[in-house]
Design a protein around this motif. Structure first.
Motif, PDB file in Angstrom:
ATOM      1  N   GLN A 170      -3.071  -0.919  -2.247  1.00 26.79           N
ATOM      2  CA  GLN A 170      -1.752  -0.732  -2.818  1.00 26.79           C
ATOM      3  C   GLN A 170      -1.771  -1.337  -4.206  1.00 26.79           C
ATOM      4  O   GLN A 170      -2.328  -2.409  -4.403  1.00 26.79           O
TER       5      GLN A 170
ATOM      6  N   ALA B 102       4.116  -0.380  -5.969  1.00 27.37           N
ATOM      7  CA  ALA B 102       4.681   0.306  -4.807  1.00 27.37           C
ATOM      8  C   ALA B 102       3.810   1.474  -4.346  1.00 27.37           C
ATOM      9  O   ALA B 102       4.063   2.080  -3.321  1.00 27.37           O
TER      10      ALA B 102
ATOM     11  N   TYR C 283       0.766   3.558  -2.844  1.00 26.99           N
ATOM     12  CA  TYR C 283      -0.341   3.492  -1.883  1.00 26.99           C
ATOM     13  C   TYR C 283      -1.446   4.438  -2.334  1.00 26.99           C
ATOM     14  O   TYR C 283      -1.175   5.579  -2.698  1.00 26.99           O
TER      15      TYR C 283
ATOM     16  N   GLU D  54      -4.806   6.077  -0.692  1.00 32.46           N
ATOM     17  CA  GLU D  54      -5.331   6.159   0.676  1.00 32.46           C
ATOM     18  C   GLU D  54      -6.607   6.981   0.760  1.00 32.46           C
ATOM     19  O   GLU D  54      -6.991   7.638  -0.204  1.00 32.46           O
TER      20      GLU D  54
ATOM     21  N   ARG E 271       6.618   4.187   9.474  1.00 36.83           N
ATOM     22  CA  ARG E 271       6.471   4.617   8.079  1.00 36.83           C
ATOM     23  C   ARG E 271       6.530   6.144   8.002  1.00 36.83           C
ATOM     24  O   ARG E 271       7.250   6.708   7.179  1.00 36.83           O
TER      25      ARG E 271
ATOM     26  N   GLY F  91       8.413  -5.253   2.872  1.00 40.35           N
ATOM     27  CA  GLY F  91       8.396  -5.117   1.421  1.00 40.35           C
ATOM     28  C   GLY F  91       7.320  -4.183   0.903  1.00 40.35           C
ATOM     29  O   GLY F  91       7.497  -3.496  -0.103  1.00 40.35           O
ATOM     30  N   GLU F  92       6.190  -4.126   1.618  1.00 41.24           N
ATOM     31  CA  GLU F  92       5.092  -3.273   1.155  1.00 41.24           C
ATOM     32  C   GLU F  92       5.484  -1.794   1.172  1.00 41.24           C
ATOM     33  O   GLU F  92       4.891  -0.989   0.467  1.00 41.24           O
TER      34      GLU F  92
ATOM     35  N   PHE G 279       7.958  -0.494  -0.133  1.00 43.49           N
ATOM     36  CA  PHE G 279       8.986  -0.380  -1.165  1.00 43.49           C
ATOM     37  C   PHE G 279       9.263   1.064  -1.573  1.00 43.49           C
ATOM     38  O   PHE G 279      10.399   1.448  -1.837  1.00 43.49           O
ATOM     39  N   TYR G 280       8.203   1.884  -1.585  1.00 41.15           N
ATOM     40  CA  TYR G 280       8.409   3.266  -2.045  1.00 41.15           C
ATOM     41  C   TYR G 280       9.304   4.064  -1.098  1.00 41.15           C
ATOM     42  O   TYR G 280       9.827   5.114  -1.469  1.00 41.15           O
TER      43      TYR G 280
END
Ligand SMILES: Cc1cc2nc3c(=O)[nH]c(=O)nc-3n(C[C@H](O)[C@H](O)[C@H](O)COP(=O)(O)O)c2cc1C
Ligand code: FES
Lengths: 178, 428
Positions: free
Chosen positions: A138, A141, A143, A145, B93, B125-126, B128-129
């Motif tokens: 990450q 914000a 990710y 992958e 998620r 918090g991770e 966030f998006y």
């Protein structure tokens, strides 16, 4: 220099504070720390935390003890892009250590360190809920992958070119609030 | 064709938009609940459905709701647990990112059932998006009259807020979550009092997992009795499984509980698509990092030789001697090349990092277990270390304020119990 949110950030802060019932402003602490970290160079210096304490009318210690508990808050300066690589089971099973090694070789630093030019920090972190698309990291914000070493090269090049500081509380969330 | 309730619209483009969601039957449950049901009848339907909490513990949701204290003049809260930090788990998620309106509609139905006028979605918090995705859905629902004051012309009012965490697994534990939501460190509270009596701001509160809350939508639509017909025995309905590790098709799959065997889940093209690289299966962690790891023979079959099924009961059969748990549905598959002691090290490091530090057995014990496994996997272990590791976990299990202690102890106990040879291989 006096630490203060600019007008736009203050508006966002007040909007967040208004969500909570009368007398429960302290609930805004975590969101405001994220906002502060995004506004003040990616980390929470003591004057920044003191400022948040003033905004919420709480004691500075109430801010410090929270900021130091949660792993997303940086209490020391960090690089513009903090690369947070998951090293927990599912990612480990699919090559997280190779990704970390590749990053370390590429950026000439160890995990936990920041490059001399202040652009990148590598951080080992625990499961980010991306186990089905492992290995992953990450940055702010965003990710990234199903990583391969080739993909990592492209990502680092792009981040390097953009030169922007990445934060969790990114522009998307900020505009959504404003 | 398998039964899909939560992901039935997974293939629909733009299902994250209210308009599209509505075209596919969205918000019909919210309308039905608010216009034709009462709090009590809704709680009854959820009781009849047999729905069990999808966050890990599997506690009956209807029963939990019926425990909520209702003192006059005191606000009640619904808090959605979207902290999802159990290694191997990523289904919440998936649901929030792709089906935000399903969660919002579930929050509306559940809040109505509880008589709550404010709800919070506490998201790690991770993620966030995902915050703007949820906030957009809330905004759309509000504009369409499903949130705010006088919902659908009734006197029911509801506001929903998204709250971000700061990166701490412990905040998935419901009382730590409430502390965090109050702007404090995530230290779990002593129970009792339970949140149903004194939760957020000391008010009666229900904390439910994202998937649990989403499941209320189909329950309202079809009725509790119909929902209870799906699945097997006390494992009613469907469950989202997060599949990861050494398989060909990692991802989130919705299964009808009790109808799919573990073997089919791993090998069929509909789900995991088999162990990768043509290798053999060695072990599975079936329900997130906390649940006991099982070797191939015990995960595919119970000790009695029956095929093990994907249900609470079947996965649990044999207790901790030969069984495991459904947990959060985080299904981690390991092939024959893995040394289980090395995998255990990643778990031990995780629990040590995530211990909140309140209770000495957990704070110190997780650190010792991490160090000891590290020493073993780096070739510095002694033969007596394996028994020491076993001994350590017995001194954490059951001796802490919250179940993080158990969550840290069980992976160690099961790894030593079933894979002692892997530790011995690393000790010279
Ligand atoms: C250490 C620990 C971590 C937990 N993490 C989560 C989590 O991330 N998400 C979740 O829904 N429940 C988690 N739980 C379970 C919650 O405490 C609680 O039981 C759950 O949110 C209740 O919702 P449910 O009945 O709908 O499952 C955790 C529990 C413990 C002890
Ligand atoms: S183990 Fe890496 S994201 Fe879950």
């Amino acid at each position: 220099m006096e630490v203060k949110f600019d007008e736009a950030a203050l508006k966002t802060a007040n909007k967040i504070i208004s969500r909570y019932p009368e007398g429960k402003k302290k609930s805004a602490l975590l969101p405001l720390l994220h906002l502060a970290q995004a506004e003040f160079d990616g980390w929470l210096d003591v004057p920044v935390m003191d400022y948040i304490a003033t905004l919420l009318a709480i004691k500075p210690i109430e801010v410090y003890e929270v900021a130091s508990f949660y792993s997303m808050f940086n209490l020391k300066p960090v690089g513009k892009c903090v690369i947070e690589v998951c090293h927990t089971s599912s990612c480990w099973l699919r090559g997280a250590e190779e990704i970390i090694q590749h990053l370390e070789n590429k950026l000439h630093i160890k995990a936990g360190e920041t490059t001399a030019d202040g652009k990148f920090t590598i951080k080992r972190v625990e499961c980010l809920g991306s186990c089905g698309t492992a290995p992953m990291f990450q940055v702010g914000a965003q990710y990234y992958e199903n990583l391969t070493t080739e993909k990592v090269d492209t990502i680092i090049e792009d981040l390097d070119k953009s030169g922007k500081r990445t934060t969790y509380f990114d522009e998307v969330s900020l505009t959504a609030h404003k | 064709m398998s039964t899909k309730l939560l992901l039935k619209n997974d293939h629909v483009a733009n299902i994250n938009k209210l308009e599209v969601y509505k075209q596919h039957g969205g918000y019909a449950s919210a309308e039905k609940a608010i216009k034709t049901m009462t709090s009590d009848t809704l709680v009854d339907e959820v009781k009849k459905s047999g729905l069990r909490g999808r966050g890990g513990a599997g506690f009956p949701t209807g029963m939990k709701w019926s425990f909520l204290a209702k003192p006059a003049g005191v606000p009640r809260y619904l808090v959605c647990n979207a902290d999802e930090s159990e290694p191997g788990t990523f289904k919440d998620r998936y649901l929030m990112e792709r089906h935000p309106h399903l969660l919002i509609e579930g929050m509306i139905c559940s809040s109505f059932a509880l008589g709550a006028n404010t709800g919070f979605i506490y998201i790690r918090g991770e993620y966030f998006y995902i915050v703007p995705i949820l906030e957009k859905a809330i905004e759309e629902a509000k504009a369409a009259g499903y949130l705010g004051n006088n919902i659908l012309g009734t006197d029911y009012n509801l506001e929903l807020h998204v709250q971000v965490g700061g990166g701490a697994y412990i905040c998935g534990e419901e009382t730590a979550l409430l502390e965090s939501l109050e702007g404090k460190r995530g230290n779990p509270r002593m129970k009792p009092p339970f949140p149903a009596v004194a939760g957020l701001y000391g008010c009666p509160t229900v904390v439910n997992n994202v998937e649990t809350i989403a499941a209320v939508v189909p329950i309202v639509a079809m009725g509790g009795d119909e929902y209870a017909k799906i699945g097997v025995g006390k494992s009613t309905g469907t469950k989202l499984i997060s599949a990861s590790g050494h398989i060909n098709k990692p991802g989130v799959y919705e299964i009808e509980l009790g109808k799919v065997s573990v073997e089919e889940f791993i090998n069929s093209e509909e789900y995991c698509g088999g162990v990768w690289k043509g290798r053999k299966l060695k072990a599975v962690v079936a329900g997130g990092s906390s649940v006991p790891i099982l070797p191939t023979n015990l995960i595919l079959q119970t000790a009695d030789g029956n095929p093990r099924m994907m249900s609470y009961e079947s996965l649990g059969e044999g207790g901790f001697i030969s069984g495991t748990m459904m947990g959060s549905g985080g299904f981690i598959v390991m092939d024959e090349t893995v040394n289980i002691a090395e995998n255990l090290y990643t778990f031990n490091r995780f629990y040590h990092h995530e211990s909140c530090g309140q209770c000495s057995p957990c704070r110190e014990g997780t650190g010792w277990m991490e160090k000891l496994t590290h020493s073993i996997i780096s070739g510095h272990g002694k033969p007596s270390d394996i028994d020491l590791l076993w001994d350590l976990q017995t001194k954490i299990d059951g001796k802490t304020i919250c179940p993080l202690g158990e969550a840290a102890a069980w992976p160690v106990a099961s790894a030593v119990r079933h894979f002692r040879a892997d530790f011995e291989k690393l000790i010279h």
